[in-house]
Scaffold this active site. Structure first.
Site, PDB file in Angstrom:
ATOM      1  N   ASN A 163       0.779  -1.236   0.000  1.00 50.22           N
ATOM      2  CA  ASN A 163       0.000   0.000   0.000  1.00 50.22           C
ATOM      3  C   ASN A 163       0.812   1.289   0.000  1.00 50.22           C
ATOM      4  OD1 ASN A 163       0.749  -0.464   2.661  1.00 50.22           O
ATOM      5  ND2 ASN A 163      -1.149   0.311   3.521  1.00 50.22           N
ATOM      6  N   GLU A 259       5.296  -4.063  11.916  1.00 52.80           N
ATOM      7  CA  GLU A 259       4.127  -3.180  11.871  1.00 52.80           C
ATOM      8  C   GLU A 259       3.045  -3.950  11.153  1.00 52.80           C
ATOM      9  OE1 GLU A 259       4.036  -0.619  13.568  1.00 52.80           O
ATOM     10  OE2 GLU A 259       6.129  -0.059  13.841  1.00 52.80           O
ATOM     11  N   CYS A 293      -2.947   1.037   7.011  1.00 51.65           N
ATOM     12  CA  CYS A 293      -2.940   0.357   8.310  1.00 51.65           C
ATOM     13  C   CYS A 293      -3.638   1.218   9.343  1.00 51.65           C
ATOM     14  CB  CYS A 293      -1.510   0.071   8.744  1.00 51.65           C
ATOM     15  SG  CYS A 293      -0.480   1.533   8.823  1.00 51.65           S
TER      16      CYS A 293
HETATM   17  P1  NAP Z   1       0.877  -9.125   3.403  1.00 43.63           P
HETATM   18  O1  NAP Z   1       0.080  -9.954   2.510  1.00 43.63           O
HETATM   19  O2  NAP Z   1       1.113  -9.592   4.781  1.00 43.63           O
HETATM   20  O3  NAP Z   1       2.273  -8.896   2.639  1.00 43.63           O
HETATM   21  C1  NAP Z   1       3.271  -8.086   3.206  1.00 43.63           C
HETATM   22  C2  NAP Z   1       4.622  -8.510   2.674  1.00 43.63           C
HETATM   23  O4  NAP Z   1       4.941  -9.808   3.165  1.00 43.63           O
HETATM   24  C3  NAP Z   1       4.695  -8.626   1.158  1.00 43.63           C
HETATM   25  O5  NAP Z   1       5.971  -8.221   0.742  1.00 43.63           O
HETATM   26  C4  NAP Z   1       4.526 -10.117   0.918  1.00 43.63           C
HETATM   27  O6  NAP Z   1       5.072 -10.531  -0.297  1.00 43.63           O
HETATM   28  C5  NAP Z   1       5.316 -10.655   2.086  1.00 43.63           C
HETATM   29  N1  NAP Z   1       5.006 -12.031   2.483  1.00 43.63           N
HETATM   30  C6  NAP Z   1       3.851 -12.707   2.364  1.00 43.63           C
HETATM   31  N2  NAP Z   1       3.987 -13.946   2.896  1.00 43.63           N
HETATM   32  C7  NAP Z   1       5.245 -14.026   3.373  1.00 43.63           C
HETATM   33  C8  NAP Z   1       6.002 -15.033   4.038  1.00 43.63           C
HETATM   34  N3  NAP Z   1       5.481 -16.220   4.338  1.00 43.63           N
HETATM   35  N4  NAP Z   1       7.267 -14.778   4.369  1.00 43.63           N
HETATM   36  C9  NAP Z   1       7.838 -13.592   4.083  1.00 43.63           C
HETATM   37  N5  NAP Z   1       7.177 -12.594   3.459  1.00 43.63           N
HETATM   38  C10 NAP Z   1       5.906 -12.807   3.112  1.00 43.63           C
HETATM   39  O7  NAP Z   1       0.264  -7.636   3.531  1.00 43.63           O
HETATM   40  P2  NAP Z   1      -0.239  -6.649   2.392  1.00 43.63           P
HETATM   41  O8  NAP Z   1      -1.504  -7.183   1.820  1.00 43.63           O
HETATM   42  O9  NAP Z   1       0.872  -6.306   1.464  1.00 43.63           O
HETATM   43  O10 NAP Z   1      -0.563  -5.339   3.258  1.00 43.63           O
HETATM   44  C11 NAP Z   1      -1.761  -5.168   3.948  1.00 43.63           C
HETATM   45  C12 NAP Z   1      -1.596  -5.456   5.414  1.00 43.63           C
HETATM   46  O11 NAP Z   1      -0.464  -4.763   5.917  1.00 43.63           O
HETATM   47  C13 NAP Z   1      -2.753  -4.952   6.252  1.00 43.63           C
HETATM   48  O12 NAP Z   1      -3.047  -5.889   7.240  1.00 43.63           O
HETATM   49  C14 NAP Z   1      -2.224  -3.663   6.879  1.00 43.63           C
HETATM   50  O13 NAP Z   1      -2.860  -3.291   8.063  1.00 43.63           O
HETATM   51  C15 NAP Z   1      -0.804  -4.025   7.080  1.00 43.63           C
HETATM   52  N6  NAP Z   1       0.015  -2.817   7.137  1.00 43.63           N
HETATM   53  C16 NAP Z   1       0.467  -2.436   8.349  1.00 43.63           C
HETATM   54  C17 NAP Z   1       1.207  -1.266   8.455  1.00 43.63           C
HETATM   55  C18 NAP Z   1       1.701  -0.781   9.782  1.00 43.63           C
HETATM   56  O14 NAP Z   1       2.578   0.075   9.782  1.00 43.63           O
HETATM   57  N7  NAP Z   1       1.189  -1.264  10.901  1.00 43.63           N
HETATM   58  C19 NAP Z   1       1.478  -0.515   7.316  1.00 43.63           C
HETATM   59  C20 NAP Z   1       1.003  -0.954   6.090  1.00 43.63           C
HETATM   60  C21 NAP Z   1       0.273  -2.120   6.007  1.00 43.63           C
HETATM   61  P3  NAP Z   1       4.128 -11.012  -1.514  1.00 43.63           P
HETATM   62  O15 NAP Z   1       3.387  -9.814  -1.966  1.00 43.63           O
HETATM   63  O16 NAP Z   1       5.098 -11.486  -2.508  1.00 43.63           O
HETATM   64  O17 NAP Z   1       3.241 -12.082  -0.959  1.00 43.63           O
HETATM   65  O1  G3H Z   2      -0.574   1.684   5.884  1.00 40.19           O
HETATM   66  C1  G3H Z   2       0.038   2.152   6.800  1.00 40.19           C
HETATM   67  C2  G3H Z   2       0.783   3.417   6.698  1.00 40.19           C
HETATM   68  O2  G3H Z   2       1.895   3.350   7.539  1.00 40.19           O
HETATM   69  C3  G3H Z   2      -0.139   4.540   7.071  1.00 40.19           C
HETATM   70  O3  G3H Z   2       0.468   5.753   6.945  1.00 40.19           O
HETATM   71  O4  G3H Z   2      -1.176   7.029   8.308  1.00 40.19           O
HETATM   72  O5  G3H Z   2       0.463   8.176   6.838  1.00 40.19           O
HETATM   73  O6  G3H Z   2      -1.437   6.913   5.866  1.00 40.19           O
HETATM   74  P1  G3H Z   2      -0.477   7.042   6.989  1.00 40.19           P
END
Ligand code: NAP
Ligand code: G3H
Length: 487
Positions: A163, A259, A293
């Protein structure tokens, strides 16, 4: 500048030891646009053998990088920031097509990242060590002094989500580099083209060969392999709680900075400024279709104000721009994948079936889900607890602030919360009781400014990001104790 990273058939390459290389196998993964399904490029599905080579390169390069002066490292980072801004139009185009974010937001993500990188260099230059006298501890004389400085950890594996493909990759890379680590970036597959462009920027700015490397590939094939690789000394992960938990389960003795997901609540008390509250909830819940997030993912409003708030939110939702970011600067855009849209629809259906009142929205065209508001959501509904990562907002009515606190804290997540009230005593009362990393008073939940500490508790993460915090997380104290001879 970006020609290096791809061939004439849009086959992208990875950065390893200063070279843009194909993987050992000829397998490629298609990256299509969520906007029109057009093929944007193909990235190598790297194998375990490729990963081994990358890790070795990163390890070898880190030793040399650690001997580069901090001011030289800073110069390279300033140059990276400059190049990001010089290439903002091209990068924004790549991002927009790859993750369906509107052009204005893509540009603001890139310029925010340039600021982040510059601030990181400034902060690292100004970090100081300390000297601690021994005689402040009972029983010790004044002949011992501990001189404490910070050391890099080694090779940092940076795993970023889709994202914020530029910002959430750079906000791992820049502090890691300033701390003297080398970095292996594994971008999300949908987001990898943006991530590879970013790596090219750092390379062009002067990051030496091997200090920054990239890995693209299928997580199902190499995910566990990279996170448990013996060449890795630190994992900085942003993504879903599900994947974060898996990484923390299978790794051992490697520090983790995570995160993860959230279910940020906006708590609205009777004396809230209604206009300010509604504006913040709308921006917090629906921008980039709720794929943040820190998006506002539930509203806990006291009964007395609920009708008025729902009416105002509905009026404002009617004015949200919805559609294809290629045609307009839309706030609500198609979701990243049809799987993501299917999941959001499941939550909508569940809320409908269990009797929540659909105020507006609920309709879908392809991956585009219209901004949706449900009133009278109850705690037996999935929407009360699960993270949609889509433009769907539940209103949960509560009798008072204590009930709001109780429901807010019942969540498995603990990223942020907002409290809207004109009463500072109530703001502090609620803030003190919320089990989250950050409470925003009279503002939407959000990460920035990026030098603030940013962290999640419970299933929302571990460790703390934020510029100085990230540098400190990805380095460790090293103490040298001077023992003076007694005279
Ligand atoms: P995701 O599906 O968990 O993927 C995140 C990263 O992990 C991608 O690079 C993905 O690669 C990789 N990945 C997936 N399975 C893995 C494994 N088994 N081992 C190592 N790496 C692996 O998350 P997303 O859909 O990209 O992002 C959405 C989620 O992220 C939401 O839950 C959001 O809340 C969270 N998020 C949290 C924050 C925060 O700061 N708290 C910020 C942004 C997003 P691939 O794409 O190749 O599978
Ligand atoms: O998706 C998670 C990002 O860290 C959120 O950043 O609050 O600046 O949109 P933001």
């Amino acid at each position: 500048m970006f020609n290096y990273i791809k061939d004439e058939n849009r086959g992208f390459k990875n950065l390893m030891n200063g070279e843009w290389i194909d993987g050992i196998s000829s397998n490629l993964i298609d990256v299509n646009s969520p906007l029109d399904n057009s093929l944007l490029g193909r990235v190598p599905a790297m194998t375990k053998e490729d990963v081994d080579l990358v890790m070795k390169t990163a390890k070898d390069a880190q030793k040399k990088w650690n001997s580069v002066t901090i001011s030289k490292r800073a110069e390279i980072l300033y140059k990276s920031a400059e190049l990001l801004l010089e290439n903002i139009d091209e990068l924004a185009e790549v991002m927009m097509m790859e993750i369906a974010k509107d052009r204005k937001s893509c540009k603001s993500e890139i310029s925010r990242t340039a600021d982040f990188i510059k601030f990181t260099a400034d902060t690292a230059k100004n970090l100081t060590g300390e000297s601690i006298p021994g005689d402040s501890f009972p029983g010790f004389k004044n002949n011992k002094i501990s001189i404490v400085k910070r050391e890099p950890i080694g090779v940092v594996l940076a795993i970023s989500p889709f994202n914020y493909p530029i910002n959430l990759a750079a906000s791992k890379i820049a502090p890691a580099l300033m701390a003297g680590n080398s970095v292996v970036l594994k971008p999300s597959t949908q987001g990898s083209l943006s991530g590879l462009h970013l790596a090219r920027i750092f390379q062009q700015a002067g990051v030496p060969s091997g200090v920054l490397n990239t890995i693209t590939g299928r997580s199902s094939e190499i995910g566990d392999y990279i996170t448990t690789h013996k060449g890795i000394n630190f994992i900085n992960f942003t993504g879903s709680t599900e994947v974060g938990k898996r990484i923390s389960k299978i790794t051992s003795m490697v520090p983790l900075l995570m995160e993860l997901g959230g279910k940020d609540a906006a708590i609205v008390l009777e004396d809230a400024d209604l206009e300010l509250t509604a504006n913040n909830i709308i921006a917090g819940a629906y921008s980039y279709s709720g794929q943040r997030c820190t998006a506002v993912k539930r509203v806990l409003v006291v009964d007395k104000l609920a009708d008025e708030l729902v009416k105002k939110l509905k009026e404002k939702i009617e004015k949200i721009t919805v559609g294809n970011p290629l045609e307009a600067d839309a706030d609500v855009v198609p979701l990243i994948s049809s799987k993501a849209a299917d999941f959001v629809c499941e939550l909508i259906e569940d809320a409908r079936e269990k009797g929540a009142d659909l105020v507006i929205g609920g309709n879908r065209e392809g991956n585009l889900i219209y901004p949706t508001l449900f009133d009278n959501v109850t705690t037996d509904m999935r929407l009360a607890w699960e993270e949609p990562f889509g433009p769907v907002l539940p209103i949960i009515r509560v009798k008072d602030m204590d009930e709001a606190i109780e429901i807010a804290n019942r969540s498995e997540y603990g990223l942020q919360s907002s409290i809207f009230t004109e009463n500072i005593d109530n703001a502090f009362y609620v803030a003190d009781k919320l089990e989250v990393g950050t409470v925003q008073v009279n503002n939407k939940t959000e990460r920035g400014p990026d030098h603030f500490p940013f962290l999640g508790v419970k299933s929302s993460g571990m460790g703390t990001q934020g510029i100085r915090y990230s540098i400190e997380s990805m380095s460790r104290p090293k103490a040298t104790v001077i023992n003076l001879r007694e005279r």
